[in-house]
Scaffold this motif. Structure first.
Motif, short mmCIF file in Angstrom:
data_model
loop_
_atom_site.label_atom_id
_atom_site.label_comp_id
_atom_site.label_asym_id
_atom_site.label_seq_id
_atom_site.Cartn_x
_atom_site.Cartn_y
_atom_site.Cartn_z
N ALA A 276 0.84 -1.20 0.00
CA ALA A 276 0.00 0.00 0.00
C ALA A 276 0.87 1.25 0.00
N MET A 277 1.92 1.25 0.81
CA MET A 277 2.83 2.40 0.87
C MET A 277 3.50 2.63 -0.48
N GLN A 278 3.98 1.57 -1.10
CA GLN A 278 4.66 1.69 -2.39
C GLN A 278 3.71 2.20 -3.47
N ASN A 279 2.49 1.70 -3.48
CA ASN A 279 1.52 2.13 -4.50
C ASN A 279 1.13 3.60 -4.34
N LEU A 280 0.95 4.03 -3.08
CA LEU A 280 0.60 5.44 -2.88
C LEU A 280 1.80 6.33 -3.19
N HIS A 281 2.98 5.88 -2.80
CA HIS A 281 4.20 6.66 -3.07
C HIS A 281 4.41 6.82 -4.58
N ALA A 282 4.16 5.74 -5.33
CA ALA A 282 4.34 5.79 -6.78
C ALA A 282 3.42 6.81 -7.43
N ALA A 283 2.27 7.05 -6.78
CA ALA A 283 1.31 8.03 -7.31
C ALA A 283 1.58 9.44 -6.77
N GLY A 284 2.55 9.56 -5.85
CA GLY A 284 2.90 10.88 -5.34
C GLY A 284 2.49 11.15 -3.91
N GLY A 285 1.87 10.18 -3.26
CA GLY A 285 1.37 10.40 -1.90
C GLY A 285 2.25 9.78 -0.84
N THR A 286 1.90 10.03 0.42
CA THR A 286 2.65 9.52 1.57
C THR A 286 1.73 8.69 2.44
N LEU A 287 2.12 7.46 2.70
CA LEU A 287 1.37 6.58 3.60
C LEU A 287 2.23 6.28 4.82
N LEU A 288 1.68 6.50 6.01
CA LEU A 288 2.35 6.15 7.26
C LEU A 288 1.76 4.86 7.79
N ASP A 289 2.60 4.06 8.43
CA ASP A 289 2.17 2.86 9.12
C ASP A 289 2.01 3.23 10.58
N SER A 290 0.75 3.39 11.02
CA SER A 290 0.50 3.97 12.35
C SER A 290 -0.61 3.23 13.09
N PRO A 291 -0.45 1.94 13.35
CA PRO A 291 -1.48 1.22 14.10
C PRO A 291 -1.60 1.74 15.52
N VAL A 292 -2.73 1.46 16.14
CA VAL A 292 -2.96 1.94 17.51
C VAL A 292 -3.11 0.75 18.45
N SER A 293 -2.75 0.98 19.70
CA SER A 293 -2.91 -0.04 20.74
C SER A 293 -3.98 0.41 21.71
N GLY A 294 -4.98 -0.45 21.90
CA GLY A 294 -6.07 -0.11 22.81
C GLY A 294 -7.36 -0.77 22.34
N THR A 295 -8.27 -0.99 23.26
CA THR A 295 -9.56 -1.60 22.94
C THR A 295 -10.51 -0.54 22.39
N GLY A 296 -11.66 -1.01 21.91
CA GLY A 296 -12.68 -0.07 21.45
C GLY A 296 -13.13 0.86 22.56
N ALA A 297 -13.24 0.32 23.79
CA ALA A 297 -13.63 1.15 24.93
C ALA A 297 -12.58 2.21 25.21
N GLN A 298 -11.31 1.85 25.07
CA GLN A 298 -10.25 2.84 25.27
C GLN A 298 -10.26 3.88 24.15
N ALA A 299 -10.53 3.42 22.92
CA ALA A 299 -10.60 4.35 21.80
C ALA A 299 -11.68 5.40 22.03
N ALA A 300 -12.81 4.98 22.58
CA ALA A 300 -13.91 5.91 22.83
C ALA A 300 -13.51 7.01 23.81
N LYS A 301 -12.57 6.69 24.71
CA LYS A 301 -12.11 7.67 25.69
C LYS A 301 -10.85 8.41 25.24
#
Length: 297
Positions: free
Chosen positions: A104-129
């Motif tokens: 995904a990063m390579q394909n977006l980069h080839a088109a001129g864009g920037t993709l970051l790999d930025s997963p999050v740690s936490g449950t849905g309940a934590q995300a809500a807060k």
């Protein structure tokens, strides 16, 4: 007021939207689920007609998508933007296999864009807060631009450097989540066999040396024996994550015995019919193994 795009409005994506709105951002969101879009529109989100429409209004975008296919489809759509794509940074917060992230990063980069790999740690309940940890990685300037946005959805961001390190750290974090789910469930079942009520065990363990964030956030579900109210992550989703981690472990030839044992117990939860219920239901598995039947299932 800064404008942020959010593509994918599931449990996590909808929490991103709500927290960004609360923190003063204007948010443009898009999802195939029109009911979810309408719900968030009523709360102040501006609806996007497509991923491209979101990108036409925002230069900072978060993606929270259910599958690698969905991510690749969004990247392919964004690649049609032409020169404007050079202004856009996309932070992907999904937990996916490394090969899919890199493609995904390579394909977006080839088109001129920037993709970051930025997963999050936490449950849905934590995300809500807004109680999430962001594992950011990739283009340094892109990470810098996204820092205020990450602060709008979580409580802490780690810049882990090279693209892919965010996912590696998420695999490590989810390895611990998998183990802590089962260790917490085992403790509750053990306490019950010893004649201690789940609510008493929870109060006594909370904040002590044997506690964990999983005990603290999923313990109340285990106490109640209710794995549908306040759903934070289903076994179907967790099974996907466990499979990804297992594949990466195999590629490294790493020895992770506790993880593999805990993964099997998560599989048992699916076999017992908890696939679409919260992963806290591993407590029901441990109770089943111990001849305890008090869960509401």
């Amino acid at each position: 007021m800064n404008t942020v795009g959010v593509i994918g409005l599931g449990i996590m994506g909808s929490s991103y939207v709500r927290n960004l709105l609360k923190n003063g951002f204007r948010v443009v969101g898009y999802d195939l689920d029109t009911a979810r879009v309408q719900e968030l529109q009523a709360e102040g989100m501006q609806p996007g007609k497509s991923a491209v429409d979101v990108a036409s209004q925002c230069t900072e975008i978060i993606t929270s998508l259910p599958s690698p296919q969905a991510l690749h489809k969004v990247v392919a759509e964004l690649a049609e933007l032409g020169p404007r794509l050079r202004e856009i940074v996309v932070a992907d917060t999904c937990t996916l296999a490394m090969a899919d992230k890199v493609l995904a990063m390579q394909n977006l980069h080839a088109a001129g864009g920037t993709l970051l790999d930025s997963p999050v740690s936490g449950t849905g309940a934590q995300a809500a807060k807004g109680d999430l940890i962001v594992f950011a990685s990739g283009d340094a300037e892109g990470v810098k631009r996204m820092m205020p946005v990450f602060a709008g959805i979580g409580r802490l961001t780690h810049d882990l450097g090279a693209f892919g390190n965010g996912s590696k750290m998420k695999y490590v974090a989810n390895l611990l989540v998998t183990i802590h789910n089962v260790s917490t469930a085992e403790a509750f079942a053990f306490a019950q066999k010893a004649g201690i009520a789940p609510e008493s065990a929870y109060k006594a363990l909370f904040g002590g040396a044997g506690s964990s964030r999983i005990l603290e956030v999923r313990g109340p579900m285990m106490v109640a024996g209710d794995y549908q109210t306040g759903l934070s992550a289903t076994h179907r989703l967790m099974h996907k994550d466990i499979s990804i981690i297992s594949g990466y472990i195999d590629a490294l030839a790493a020895d992770t015995p506790l993880f593999h044992l805990a993964a099997k117990i998560h599989d048992e939860a699916i076999e017992l019919g908890f696939e679409m219920q919260d992963t806290a239901s591993v407590c029901a598995v441990m109770e089943h193994r111990n001849g305890i039947n008090r869960s509401k299932g």
